[in-house]
Design a protein around this motif. Structure first.
Motif, PDB file in Angstrom:
ATOM      1  N   LEU A  59      41.540 107.715 -30.557  1.00 54.19           N
ATOM      2  CA  LEU A  59      40.084 107.581 -30.534  1.00 54.19           C
ATOM      3  C   LEU A  59      39.532 107.368 -31.931  1.00 54.19           C
ATOM      4  CD1 LEU A  59      37.442 107.876 -28.803  1.00 54.19           C
ATOM      5  CD2 LEU A  59      37.424 110.264 -29.534  1.00 54.19           C
ATOM      6  N   GLY A  60      38.609 106.433 -32.048  1.00 54.69           N
ATOM      7  CA  GLY A  60      37.816 106.275 -33.255  1.00 54.69           C
ATOM      8  C   GLY A  60      36.428 106.825 -32.993  1.00 54.69           C
ATOM      9  N   TYR A  61      36.006 107.803 -33.781  1.00 52.14           N
ATOM     10  CA  TYR A  61      34.721 108.476 -33.551  1.00 52.14           C
ATOM     11  C   TYR A  61      33.808 108.277 -34.744  1.00 52.14           C
ATOM     12  CZ  TYR A  61      31.366 112.327 -33.054  1.00 52.14           C
ATOM     13  OH  TYR A  61      30.217 113.084 -32.973  1.00 52.14           O
ATOM     14  N   LEU A  62      32.604 107.795 -34.470  1.00 53.43           N
ATOM     15  CA  LEU A  62      31.587 107.634 -35.501  1.00 53.43           C
ATOM     16  C   LEU A  62      30.444 108.586 -35.203  1.00 53.43           C
ATOM     17  CD1 LEU A  62      30.379 106.107 -37.940  1.00 53.43           C
ATOM     18  CD2 LEU A  62      29.439 104.464 -36.319  1.00 53.43           C
ATOM     19  N   SER A  63      30.216 109.544 -36.098  1.00 54.89           N
ATOM     20  CA  SER A  63      29.157 110.528 -35.933  1.00 54.89           C
ATOM     21  C   SER A  63      27.849 109.981 -36.487  1.00 54.89           C
ATOM     22  CB  SER A  63      29.531 111.815 -36.669  1.00 54.89           C
ATOM     23  OG  SER A  63      28.415 112.662 -36.799  1.00 54.89           O
ATOM     24  N   ALA A  64      26.751 110.427 -35.890  1.00 53.41           N
ATOM     25  CA  ALA A  64      25.436 110.011 -36.373  1.00 53.41           C
ATOM     26  C   ALA A  64      25.035 110.763 -37.631  1.00 53.41           C
ATOM     27  CB  ALA A  64      24.395 110.235 -35.291  1.00 53.41           C
ATOM     28  N   THR A  65      25.739 111.830 -37.969  1.00 47.27           N
ATOM     29  CA  THR A  65      25.309 112.695 -39.068  1.00 47.27           C
ATOM     30  C   THR A  65      26.294 112.787 -40.227  1.00 47.27           C
ATOM     31  OG1 THR A  65      26.236 114.622 -37.902  1.00 47.27           O
ATOM     32  CG2 THR A  65      23.916 114.132 -37.537  1.00 47.27           C
ATOM     33  N   THR A  66      27.552 112.391 -40.028  1.00 51.52           N
ATOM     34  CA  THR A  66      28.552 112.555 -41.082  1.00 51.52           C
ATOM     35  C   THR A  66      28.560 111.336 -41.991  1.00 51.52           C
ATOM     36  OG1 THR A  66      29.918 113.878 -39.608  1.00 51.52           O
ATOM     37  CG2 THR A  66      30.970 113.015 -41.588  1.00 51.52           C
ATOM     38  N   GLY A  67      28.211 111.529 -43.252  1.00 56.54           N
ATOM     39  CA  GLY A  67      28.191 110.438 -44.209  1.00 56.54           C
ATOM     40  C   GLY A  67      29.524 110.279 -44.909  1.00 56.54           C
ATOM     41  N   VAL A  68      29.592 109.280 -45.780  1.00 57.81           N
ATOM     42  CA  VAL A  68      30.799 109.062 -46.570  1.00 57.81           C
ATOM     43  C   VAL A  68      30.605 109.684 -47.951  1.00 57.81           C
ATOM     44  CG1 VAL A  68      31.484 106.977 -45.336  1.00 57.81           C
ATOM     45  CG2 VAL A  68      29.944 106.782 -47.282  1.00 57.81           C
ATOM     46  N   PRO A  69      31.685 110.152 -48.589  1.00 58.82           N
ATOM     47  CA  PRO A  69      31.557 110.797 -49.901  1.00 58.82           C
ATOM     48  C   PRO A  69      31.033 109.831 -50.958  1.00 58.82           C
ATOM     49  CG  PRO A  69      33.696 111.250 -48.905  1.00 58.82           C
ATOM     50  CD  PRO A  69      33.071 110.176 -48.092  1.00 58.82           C
ATOM     51  N   ASP A  70      30.012 110.264 -51.696  1.00 55.99           N
ATOM     52  CA  ASP A  70      29.384 109.385 -52.689  1.00 55.99           C
ATOM     53  C   ASP A  70      30.345 108.940 -53.776  1.00 55.99           C
ATOM     54  OD1 ASP A  70      26.987 109.492 -51.394  1.00 55.99           O
ATOM     55  OD2 ASP A  70      26.066 110.964 -52.747  1.00 55.99           O
ATOM     56  N   ARG A  71      31.281 109.803 -54.169  1.00 46.61           N
ATOM     57  CA  ARG A  71      32.111 109.493 -55.336  1.00 46.61           C
ATOM     58  C   ARG A  71      33.319 108.614 -55.008  1.00 46.61           C
ATOM     59  NH1 ARG A  71      36.677 112.566 -55.665  1.00 46.61           N
ATOM     60  NH2 ARG A  71      36.863 114.294 -54.165  1.00 46.61           N
ATOM     61  N   LEU A  72      33.659 108.498 -53.723  1.00 47.44           N
ATOM     62  CA  LEU A  72      34.799 107.675 -53.335  1.00 47.44           C
ATOM     63  C   LEU A  72      34.357 106.241 -53.071  1.00 47.44           C
ATOM     64  CD1 LEU A  72      36.813 109.970 -50.879  1.00 47.44           C
ATOM     65  CD2 LEU A  72      37.116 109.669 -53.340  1.00 47.44           C
ATOM     66  N   THR A  73      35.260 105.306 -53.316  1.00 45.44           N
ATOM     67  CA  THR A  73      34.990 103.914 -53.009  1.00 45.44           C
ATOM     68  C   THR A  73      35.358 103.636 -51.548  1.00 45.44           C
ATOM     69  OG1 THR A  73      37.211 103.146 -53.568  1.00 45.44           O
ATOM     70  CG2 THR A  73      35.614 103.330 -55.383  1.00 45.44           C
ATOM     71  N   PRO A  74      34.868 102.532 -50.972  1.00 46.54           N
ATOM     72  CA  PRO A  74      35.287 102.196 -49.610  1.00 46.54           C
ATOM     73  C   PRO A  74      36.798 102.134 -49.457  1.00 46.54           C
ATOM     74  CG  PRO A  74      33.412 100.851 -50.225  1.00 46.54           C
ATOM     75  CD  PRO A  74      33.823 101.611 -51.460  1.00 46.54           C
ATOM     76  N   ARG A  75      37.480 101.565 -50.422  1.00 40.10           N
ATOM     77  CA  ARG A  75      38.947 101.487 -50.342  1.00 40.10           C
ATOM     78  C   ARG A  75      39.558 102.887 -50.331  1.00 40.10           C
ATOM     79  NH1 ARG A  75      39.603  98.422 -54.261  1.00 40.10           N
ATOM     80  NH2 ARG A  75      39.964  96.447 -53.192  1.00 40.10           N
ATOM     81  N   GLU A  76      39.050 103.781 -51.167  1.00 38.91           N
ATOM     82  CA  GLU A  76      39.592 105.139 -51.223  1.00 38.91           C
ATOM     83  C   GLU A  76      39.314 105.901 -49.933  1.00 38.91           C
ATOM     84  OE1 GLU A  76      39.262 105.931 -56.068  1.00 38.91           O
ATOM     85  OE2 GLU A  76      37.557 106.353 -54.754  1.00 38.91           O
ATOM     86  N   VAL A  77      38.135 105.685 -49.341  1.00 38.94           N
ATOM     87  CA  VAL A  77      37.815 106.347 -48.065  1.00 38.94           C
ATOM     88  C   VAL A  77      38.802 105.921 -46.988  1.00 38.94           C
ATOM     89  CG1 VAL A  77      36.131 106.510 -46.197  1.00 38.94           C
ATOM     90  CG2 VAL A  77      35.365 106.677 -48.567  1.00 38.94           C
ATOM     91  N   LEU A  78      39.048 104.616 -46.883  1.00 38.26           N
ATOM     92  CA  LEU A  78      39.940 104.117 -45.837  1.00 38.26           C
ATOM     93  C   LEU A  78      41.382 104.569 -46.075  1.00 38.26           C
ATOM     94  CD1 LEU A  78      38.593 100.489 -45.261  1.00 38.26           C
ATOM     95  CD2 LEU A  78      37.959 102.627 -44.132  1.00 38.26           C
ATOM     96  N   VAL A  79      41.819 104.563 -47.306  1.00 39.56           N
ATOM     97  CA  VAL A  79      43.176 105.028 -47.609  1.00 39.56           C
ATOM     98  C   VAL A  79      43.312 106.512 -47.293  1.00 39.56           C
ATOM     99  CG1 VAL A  79      44.821 105.469 -49.471  1.00 39.56           C
ATOM    100  CG2 VAL A  79      43.684 103.256 -49.328  1.00 39.56           C
ATOM    101  N   SER A  80      42.305 107.309 -47.679  1.00 37.26           N
ATOM    102  CA  SER A  80      42.368 108.758 -47.445  1.00 37.26           C
ATOM    103  C   SER A  80      42.445 109.071 -45.963  1.00 37.26           C
ATOM    104  CB  SER A  80      41.145 109.440 -48.058  1.00 37.26           C
ATOM    105  OG  SER A  80      41.124 109.275 -49.468  1.00 37.26           O
ATOM    106  N   PHE A  81      41.606 108.414 -45.171  1.00 37.15           N
ATOM    107  CA  PHE A  81      41.610 108.688 -43.739  1.00 37.15           C
ATOM    108  C   PHE A  81      42.846 108.107 -43.068  1.00 37.15           C
ATOM    109  CE2 PHE A  81      37.444 110.246 -44.423  1.00 37.15           C
ATOM    110  CZ  PHE A  81      37.167 111.077 -43.351  1.00 37.15           C
ATOM    111  N   GLY A  82      43.340 106.984 -43.577  1.00 36.01           N
ATOM    112  CA  GLY A  82      44.586 106.453 -43.052  1.00 36.01           C
ATOM    113  C   GLY A  82      45.733 107.431 -43.247  1.00 36.01           C
ATOM    114  N   ARG A  83      45.771 108.095 -44.391  1.00 42.87           N
ATOM    115  CA  ARG A  83      46.812 109.100 -44.641  1.00 42.87           C
ATOM    116  C   ARG A  83      46.655 110.289 -43.705  1.00 42.87           C
ATOM    117  NH1 ARG A  83      46.399 108.947 -51.263  1.00 42.87           N
ATOM    118  NH2 ARG A  83      47.807 107.151 -51.609  1.00 42.87           N
ATOM    119  N   LEU A  84      45.392 110.693 -43.472  1.00 43.02           N
ATOM    120  CA  LEU A  84      45.160 111.811 -42.548  1.00 43.02           C
ATOM    121  C   LEU A  84      45.662 111.484 -41.146  1.00 43.02           C
ATOM    122  CD1 LEU A  84      41.571 112.992 -43.583  1.00 43.02           C
ATOM    123  CD2 LEU A  84      43.718 114.211 -43.944  1.00 43.02           C
TER     124      LEU A  84
END
Length: 245
Positions: free
Chosen positions: A81-106
């Motif tokens: 499942l891919g879940y998109l919350s209406a309230t959870t934002g992305v971390p300001d200090r991470l780049t889009p590439r870092e966000v995707l890599v971090s969640f891919g590792r998770l």
């Protein structure tokens, strides 16, 4: 692909009374189908989606994502499942590439898979030009696409998206919904909630209208469009006081 079977969630208020946030909800979303979940604030849309995403445990009933039960196999659900919350934002200090890599590792993606998946998503989501820029410096639309990429990084067959166009202008909303149509065309099962009925009136295959924790109306796009006043008319006819249940 997404199946809810008598899904129920009760909360106990501070005064001891029981609040029936979700009350025996049942529906299914097939592969290659996009279904709109419509309702006013506080009627159970977000709670239903959080139950599907295994963020809440049901009081009764259950649901399955690609055959995995939310109560007995929550990890299996999260993998599918891919879940998109209406309230959870992305971390300001991470780049889009870092966000995707971090969640891919998770999600357990191997480095070789990440090296292929992340550039693909950055391209599909139109984030290549800002892939190395901190998310705190991105526009609302760009941040929302990063959030969607986070939900897609493990290539799930089912998506549950809570207010995905929230905060987007008309162009950003159109682009995101165009992307969802392409994902549906790839065979994904998509459940999407929104307050903007006009945005999805011609996008979804079917609609579910929820009120006071229950599904009070359901129908295909054609059925809803045929109602007096179209989708909006069908919505108000289902939720106004005295409507047939």
């Amino acid at each position: 692909m997404i199946e809810a079977d008598g899904l129920t969630k009760h909360f106990r208020a501070a005064d001891g009374t029981v609040v029936k946030a979700v009350d025996g909800v049942s529906f299914a979303v097939s592969a290659g189908e996009m279904v709109g979940l419509l309702g006013a604030n506080g009627v159970g849309k977000t709670t239903t989606m959080r139950l599907l995403a295994t963020l809440l445990k049901p009081t009764a009933g259950t649901a399955r994502i690609d055959g995995c039960d939310i109560t007995t196999d929550p990890l299996g659900v999260r993998r599918r499942l891919g879940y998109l919350s209406a309230t959870t934002g992305v971390p300001d200090r991470l780049t889009p590439r870092e966000v995707l890599v971090s969640f891919g590792r998770l999600y357990g993606l191997e480095p070789a898979a990440l090296a292929e998946r992340v550039p693909h998503l950055l391209h599909v989501l139109g984030l290549e030009a800002c892939a190395g820029r901190p998310c705190g410096r991105l526009s609302t639309g760009q941040r929302q696409r990063v959030s969607l990429g986070r939900a897609l990084v493990h290539d799930p067959p089912a998506l549950v998206l809570d207010e995905p166009t929230s905060g987007l202008d008309i162009v950003g909303a159109r682009d995101l919904l165009d992307l969802l149509e392409r994902l549906r065309g790839e065979g994904r099962s998509i459940l999407v909630s929104t307050h903007r009925l006009h945005e999805i009136e011609r996008r979804c295959d079917r609609f579910l209208i929820i009120d006071a924790g229950r599904i009070v109306a359901a129908g295909s796009r054609e059925e809803m469009a045929a109602a007096p006043g179209g989708l909006e008319g069908a919505f108000f006819a289902a939720v106004e006081p005295g409507a047939a249940r």
